[in-house]
Design an enzyme around this catalytic site. Structure first.
Site, PDB file in Angstrom:
ATOM      1  N   ASP A  13      50.882  31.686  39.264  1.00  0.00           N
ATOM      2  CA  ASP A  13      52.099  31.928  38.572  1.00  0.00           C
ATOM      3  C   ASP A  13      53.156  30.758  38.266  1.00  0.00           C
ATOM      4  O   ASP A  13      54.245  30.855  38.106  1.00  0.00           O
ATOM      5  CB  ASP A  13      53.078  33.243  39.014  1.00  0.00           C
ATOM      6  CG  ASP A  13      52.091  34.188  39.336  1.00  0.00           C
ATOM      7  OD1 ASP A  13      50.996  34.395  38.521  1.00  0.00           O
ATOM      8  OD2 ASP A  13      51.948  34.859  40.474  1.00  0.00           O
ATOM      9  N   LYS A  16      50.932  28.349  33.908  1.00  0.00           N
ATOM     10  CA  LYS A  16      49.588  27.767  33.168  1.00  0.00           C
ATOM     11  C   LYS A  16      49.538  28.060  31.908  1.00  0.00           C
ATOM     12  O   LYS A  16      49.255  27.777  31.071  1.00  0.00           O
ATOM     13  CB  LYS A  16      48.522  28.176  34.104  1.00  0.00           C
ATOM     14  CG  LYS A  16      48.564  27.525  35.576  1.00  0.00           C
ATOM     15  CD  LYS A  16      47.577  28.091  36.350  1.00  0.00           C
ATOM     16  CE  LYS A  16      47.290  29.307  36.633  1.00  0.00           C
ATOM     17  NZ  LYS A  16      48.380  29.957  37.518  1.00  0.00           N
ATOM     18  N   GLY A  40      47.063  36.752  35.613  1.00  0.00           N
ATOM     19  CA  GLY A  40      48.222  37.096  34.611  1.00  0.00           C
ATOM     20  C   GLY A  40      48.987  35.833  33.999  1.00  0.00           C
ATOM     21  O   GLY A  40      49.742  35.319  34.657  1.00  0.00           O
ATOM     22  N   HIS A  41      48.824  35.741  32.632  1.00  0.00           N
ATOM     23  CA  HIS A  41      49.235  34.413  32.005  1.00  0.00           C
ATOM     24  C   HIS A  41      50.133  35.055  31.139  1.00  0.00           C
ATOM     25  O   HIS A  41      49.728  35.679  30.289  1.00  0.00           O
ATOM     26  CB  HIS A  41      48.093  33.480  31.629  1.00  0.00           C
ATOM     27  CG  HIS A  41      47.349  32.861  32.775  1.00  0.00           C
ATOM     28  ND1 HIS A  41      46.185  31.996  32.383  1.00  0.00           N
ATOM     29  CD2 HIS A  41      47.525  32.949  34.215  1.00  0.00           C
ATOM     30  CE1 HIS A  41      45.798  31.727  33.731  1.00  0.00           C
ATOM     31  NE2 HIS A  41      46.308  32.268  34.659  1.00  0.00           N
ATOM     32  N   GLN A 224      44.712  31.080  38.924  1.00  0.00           N
ATOM     33  CA  GLN A 224      45.155  31.037  40.529  1.00  0.00           C
ATOM     34  C   GLN A 224      45.595  29.487  40.653  1.00  0.00           C
ATOM     35  O   GLN A 224      46.340  28.914  39.661  1.00  0.00           O
ATOM     36  CB  GLN A 224      43.949  31.227  41.310  1.00  0.00           C
ATOM     37  CG  GLN A 224      43.870  32.750  41.252  1.00  0.00           C
ATOM     38  CD  GLN A 224      42.906  33.432  40.299  1.00  0.00           C
ATOM     39  OE1 GLN A 224      41.864  32.815  40.090  1.00  0.00           O
ATOM     40  NE2 GLN A 224      43.242  34.312  39.474  1.00  0.00           N
TER      41      GLN A 224
END
Ligand code: GDP
Ligand code: IMO
Ligand code: MG
Length: 428
Positions: A13, A16, A40-41, A224
């Site tokens: 988080d 990225k 989750g981006h 990640q």
């Protein structure tokens, strides 16, 4: 610059997605190389927020081929839901390509993730419960099903027979749960999902090499992060894949000679979701301030993230294991209101000063941070758009952090928006 890797340097988080979206304008392909929908981006474009789990963050640009590489584990239901979500918001996903060799997440993987975490009780890892670990375990045990198996019912059935022969008794006898019926899985996966997935399936290794050979730029988007890496992270409090830069090679099918830029994304502080050691974790009002100001709740699971000061020892380690050429530092604006900000530059382990990441994990669990402290800038940075527009105190902090890390900080995030990023050095 043919091959660029964007990799998380902390526990995920870091931003990225935002950095990938920014760089994607000069790319031909953006490739996810590992992980799955545990990621989750978030991308914020013109005030609109997009939360992506599986589809690469380049998808918002029509000229990009977004690629899900062989190293990713794919839950087709989630993939199709994400395509539908983007399509309904006017984003064309017809260019999306998925490796035929990527492994599938099936419902029993997710159930195993849930029941095993329950079994671990207070020792749980705090996984995202998406079935990631069990799917990679089956891949390594050579009993996984791959995307290409969706298109051959006899292979799909034969593989399920092998795997359910073992898993169904496990569910029944160990976890007191119902098992899975092959016919049900065939009806859903081959009947419903396969026809919709098929147009996206491709030889993605060939696509990446065609792009590279024609002089195009390819961006490999890590999910990640370094300290969640199966080999280099804080095992067992890790994910089950290799987010580190080397994972881009195996997870996309390129050799290291094709990668000439590796950007490590770091927050100006640290966060972690799930269990595991965390030397700089804060349990005071500064920690709460970081949660509230930084909106530190998981994009994916909504869990409150643990927060702490930035850790340059970890970042120096990330520089090494990823061959980082530079750092993109995000969320500097979250520190705007603080009187002072700290950088962990070493650890005290049982009275000894340690400047490298302890290779024995118990030492890392006991490590006490040694800090350098910088004056806060007490200025709203969200409108800053150049090095010159940053206050002297913020620059002093950035320069101190850069010295502690040992590679240039090329980009600095001052807000979630696509344009809220400062190009700090010529490396960017
Ligand atoms: P990822 O998983 O590494 O892509 O990061 P996430 O999207 O899960 O979390 C990063 C969060 O920070 C998202 O909500 C972003 O919109 C937000 N973000 C990214 N860069 C910045 C920044 O420089 N400042 C602020 N305030 N928010 C940012
Ligand atoms: P992005 O790409 C933050 C964490 C989980 C848990 C551990 C193992 O958005 O940075 P898993 O479900 O992978 O088996 O969980 O890893 N985790 C993440 N933390 N960001 C992520 O992805 C994460 N993906 C997994 O919270 O501690
Ligand atoms: Mg995230």
């Amino acid at each position: 610059m043919p091959g660029t890797v964007v990799v998380g340097t902390q526990w995920g988080d870091e931003g990225k997605g935002k950095v990938t979206d920014l760089l994607a304008q000069d790319m031909q392909c953006v490739v996810r190389y590992q992980g799955g929908h545990n990621a989750g981006h978030t991308l914020v474009v013109k005030g609109e927020s997009f939360k992506l789990q599986l589809i690469p963050s380049g998808v918002l640009y029509p000229h990009i081929t977004p690629i899900i590489g062989n190293g990713v584990v794919v839950d087709p239901k989630v993939l199709l839901a994400e395509v539908d979500m983007l399509t309904s918001r006017g984003v064309d996903c017809s260019n999306l390509r998925v490796s035929a060799n990527a492994h599938l997440i099936l419902p029993y993987h997710q159930m195993l993730d849930v029941v095993f975490e329950r079994h671990l009780g207070k020792n749980k890892l705090g996984t995202t419960k998406r079935g990631i670990g069990p799917a990679y375990a089956d891949k390594a045990a050579r009993v996984g099903l791959r995307v290409q198996d969706l298109f051959d019912e006899s292979i799909f059935r034969a593989k399920l027979e092998v795997v359910l022969h073992e898993k169904n008794p496990l569910f029944a006898k160990v976890y007191n749960k119902l098992g899975y019926e092959i016919d049900d899985l065939v009806a859903t996966y081959i009947g419903e999902y396969a026809p919709r997935v098929e147009p996206h399936v491709a030889d993605t290794v060939d696509l990446v090499h065609e792009a590279l050979e024609s002089g195009g730029n390819v961006l490999f988007e890590g999910a990640q992060a370094t300290f969640l890496d199966l080999d280099h992270g804080t095992y067992p409090f890790v994910t089950s894949s290799n987010p580190t830069a080397g994972g881009a090679c195996t997870g996309a099918g390129v050799g290291p000679r094709h990668i000439d830029r590796v950007i490590g994304v770091a927050k100006a502080y640290t966060t972690r979701v799930g269990a595991g050691p965390y030397p700089t974790e804060l349990f005071d009002e500064v920690g709460d301030h970081l949660v509230n100001t930084g909106h530190e709740f998981g994009t994916n699971t909504g869990r409150r993230r643990r927060t702490g000061w930035v850790d340059a020892v970890m970042l120096r380690h990330a520089v090494r294991v990823n061959s980082l050429s530079e750092i993109a530092l995000t969320k500097l604006d979250v520190l705007d209101a603080l009187d002072s900000v700290k950088v962990c530059v070493g650890y005290d382990v049982d009275g000894d000063r340690v400047d490298k990441l302890p290779y024995h994990q118990s030492d890392f669990h006991r490590a006490k941070p040694i800090y350098e402290e910088y004056a806060g800038w007490k200025t709203d940075l969200t409108e800053c758009n150049s090095r010159e527009s940053l206050p002297a105190a913020a620059l002093a902090y950035l320069e101190g952090l850069e010295r502690a890390i040992g590679v240039p900080i090329s980009l600095v995030g001052v807000g979630p928006g696509r344009r809220q990023i400062i190009h700090l050095s010529s490396a960017a």
